[in-house]
Design a protein around this motif. Structure first.
Motif, PDB file in Angstrom:
ATOM      1  N   PRO A   7      20.981  36.283  65.285  1.00  0.00           N
ATOM      2  CA  PRO A   7      21.907  35.316  64.671  1.00  0.00           C
ATOM      3  C   PRO A   7      21.312  34.573  63.478  1.00  0.00           C
ATOM      4  CG  PRO A   7      21.889  35.093  67.052  1.00  0.00           C
ATOM      5  CD  PRO A   7      20.767  36.021  66.700  1.00  0.00           C
ATOM      6  N   MET A   8      22.154  34.343  62.470  1.00  0.00           N
ATOM      7  CA  MET A   8      21.786  33.493  61.343  1.00  0.00           C
ATOM      8  C   MET A   8      22.046  32.052  61.740  1.00  0.00           C
ATOM      9  SD  MET A   8      22.906  35.308  57.809  1.00  0.00           S
ATOM     10  CE  MET A   8      24.466  35.981  58.312  1.00  0.00           C
ATOM     11  N   LEU A   9      21.111  31.172  61.427  1.00  0.00           N
ATOM     12  CA  LEU A   9      21.243  29.756  61.756  1.00  0.00           C
ATOM     13  C   LEU A   9      21.628  28.911  60.550  1.00  0.00           C
ATOM     14  CD1 LEU A   9      18.105  29.190  64.005  1.00  0.00           C
ATOM     15  CD2 LEU A   9      20.495  29.237  64.722  1.00  0.00           C
ATOM     16  N   SER A  10      21.252  29.359  59.363  1.00  0.00           N
ATOM     17  CA  SER A  10      21.478  28.537  58.175  1.00  0.00           C
ATOM     18  C   SER A  10      21.814  29.419  56.976  1.00  0.00           C
ATOM     19  CB  SER A  10      20.249  27.673  57.889  1.00  0.00           C
ATOM     20  OG  SER A  10      19.083  28.463  57.894  1.00  0.00           O
ATOM     21  N   VAL A  11      22.729  28.916  56.145  1.00  0.00           N
ATOM     22  CA  VAL A  11      23.155  29.618  54.929  1.00  0.00           C
ATOM     23  C   VAL A  11      23.378  28.582  53.836  1.00  0.00           C
ATOM     24  CG1 VAL A  11      24.926  31.076  53.868  1.00  0.00           C
ATOM     25  CG2 VAL A  11      24.331  31.414  56.268  1.00  0.00           C
ATOM     26  N   LYS A  12      22.845  28.841  52.654  1.00  0.00           N
ATOM     27  CA  LYS A  12      23.087  27.997  51.485  1.00  0.00           C
ATOM     28  C   LYS A  12      23.436  28.893  50.309  1.00  0.00           C
ATOM     29  CE  LYS A  12      22.185  23.993  53.228  1.00  0.00           C
ATOM     30  NZ  LYS A  12      23.196  23.021  53.479  1.00  0.00           N
ATOM     31  N   ILE A  13      24.169  28.333  49.368  1.00  0.00           N
ATOM     32  CA  ILE A  13      24.573  29.056  48.163  1.00  0.00           C
ATOM     33  C   ILE A  13      23.964  28.370  46.951  1.00  0.00           C
ATOM     34  CG2 ILE A  13      26.513  29.743  46.704  1.00  0.00           C
ATOM     35  CD1 ILE A  13      28.253  29.739  49.220  1.00  0.00           C
ATOM     36  N   LEU A  30      22.830  33.772  47.770  1.00  0.00           N
ATOM     37  CA  LEU A  30      22.944  33.263  49.130  1.00  0.00           C
ATOM     38  C   LEU A  30      21.549  33.270  49.735  1.00  0.00           C
ATOM     39  CD1 LEU A  30      25.990  35.396  50.333  1.00  0.00           C
ATOM     40  CD2 LEU A  30      26.034  33.130  49.308  1.00  0.00           C
ATOM     41  N   VAL A  31      21.184  32.188  50.390  1.00  0.00           N
ATOM     42  CA  VAL A  31      19.906  32.112  51.095  1.00  0.00           C
ATOM     43  C   VAL A  31      20.242  31.944  52.570  1.00  0.00           C
ATOM     44  CG1 VAL A  31      17.717  30.899  51.318  1.00  0.00           C
ATOM     45  CG2 VAL A  31      18.837  31.043  49.076  1.00  0.00           C
ATOM     46  N   THR A  32      19.715  32.845  53.404  1.00  0.00           N
ATOM     47  CA  THR A  32      20.024  32.816  54.834  1.00  0.00           C
ATOM     48  C   THR A  32      18.741  32.738  55.652  1.00  0.00           C
ATOM     49  OG1 THR A  32      20.069  35.255  54.959  1.00  0.00           O
ATOM     50  CG2 THR A  32      22.157  34.138  54.540  1.00  0.00           C
ATOM     51  N   GLY A  33      18.812  32.042  56.781  1.00  0.00           N
ATOM     52  CA  GLY A  33      17.697  31.951  57.717  1.00  0.00           C
ATOM     53  C   GLY A  33      18.173  32.316  59.104  1.00  0.00           C
ATOM     54  N   ASP A  34      17.337  33.017  59.878  1.00  0.00           N
ATOM     55  CA  ASP A  34      17.777  33.480  61.188  1.00  0.00           C
ATOM     56  C   ASP A  34      16.943  32.901  62.331  1.00  0.00           C
ATOM     57  OD1 ASP A  34      15.421  35.023  61.423  1.00  0.00           O
ATOM     58  OD2 ASP A  34      16.412  36.872  60.809  1.00  0.00           O
ATOM     59  N   THR A  35      17.269  33.312  63.552  1.00  0.00           N
ATOM     60  CA  THR A  35      16.602  32.791  64.741  1.00  0.00           C
ATOM     61  C   THR A  35      15.186  33.326  64.922  1.00  0.00           C
ATOM     62  OG1 THR A  35      17.579  34.535  66.110  1.00  0.00           O
ATOM     63  CG2 THR A  35      18.751  32.430  66.015  1.00  0.00           C
TER      64      THR A  35
END
Length: 146
Positions: A7-13, A30-35
Motif C-alpha cells: 500500500p501507498m501511504l503518501s502522495v504529493k504532486i 507525483l511523489v509516492t511513499g509506501d509501507t
C-alpha cells in the motif's frame, strides 16, 4: 504498478514543473511513499490540450525502514558556475521515527540524481506530518551541508 507491491501511504504532486531546456514541455510530478519505506517519483506528461497523456517512473529509492507517512515536496532553482540547475526537494517522515531531507537535481529532461540526503532520528514515535514554510529561503546547498 510493479513498483509499489504494497500500500501507498503518501502522495504529493509537484505541479507544472518545466522539464530540462524544453520550456514548451510541461509535466506534473507525483511523489509516492509506501509501507515498505520506498519513495518513487513519477512523471505525468501533459499533452498540448493540457490533459494527462503518459505516466512513467523517473526515480525510486528506499528511504525509511518502514512506512513513508508524510511528504512535503517543492521545487527550487540554483545557479552554480554560471549554470542553472533545477531541483526537487523532498522532506519525509516515517514509521521509523526519522525525518529525511532529499535534494534531487535534474541531470537531463527526465533523469534525477540525488545530490544531498540528510537523515535524523526525530521522535520517539512515528512521524505523521511534515511541512515547510516556503516563504523563507531553504538553503539546500550540497557543499554547505557537508
Amino acid at each position: 504498478s510493479e513498483v509499489h507491491m504494497c500500500p501507498m501511504l503518501s502522495v504529493k504532486i509537484l505541479e507544472r514543473l518545466r522539464k530540462g531546456d524544453d520550456d514548451d514541455q510541461l509535466a506534473l510530478f507525483l511523489v509516492t511513499g509506501d509501507t515498505r519505506g520506498r519513495l518513487v517519483i513519477w512523471s505525468l506528461e501533459i499533452n498540448q490540450d493540457e490533459e494527462p497523456s503518459q505516466l512513467h517512473m523517473v526515480w525510486k529509492h528506499k528511504i525509511h525502514q518502514s512506512g513513508v507517512n508524510a511528504l512535503c515536496v517543492w521545487e527550487t532553482n540554483t545557479t552554480e558556475a554560471g549554470l542553472s540547475w533545477k531541483y526537487i526537494c523532498i522532506l519525509t517522515g516515517g514509521d521509523d521515527q526519522t525525518l529525511h531531507l532529499l535534494h534531487l537535481r535534474f541531470e537531463s529532461s527526465n533523469k534525477l540524481a540525488m545530490v544531498n540526503h540528510i537523515q535524523t532520528l526525530a521522535h520517539h514515535s512515528a512521524v505523521k506530518c511534515v511541512a515547510v514554510d516556503l516563504r523563507k529561503k531553504v538553503d539546500m546547498d550540497p557543499v554547505a551541508t557537508r
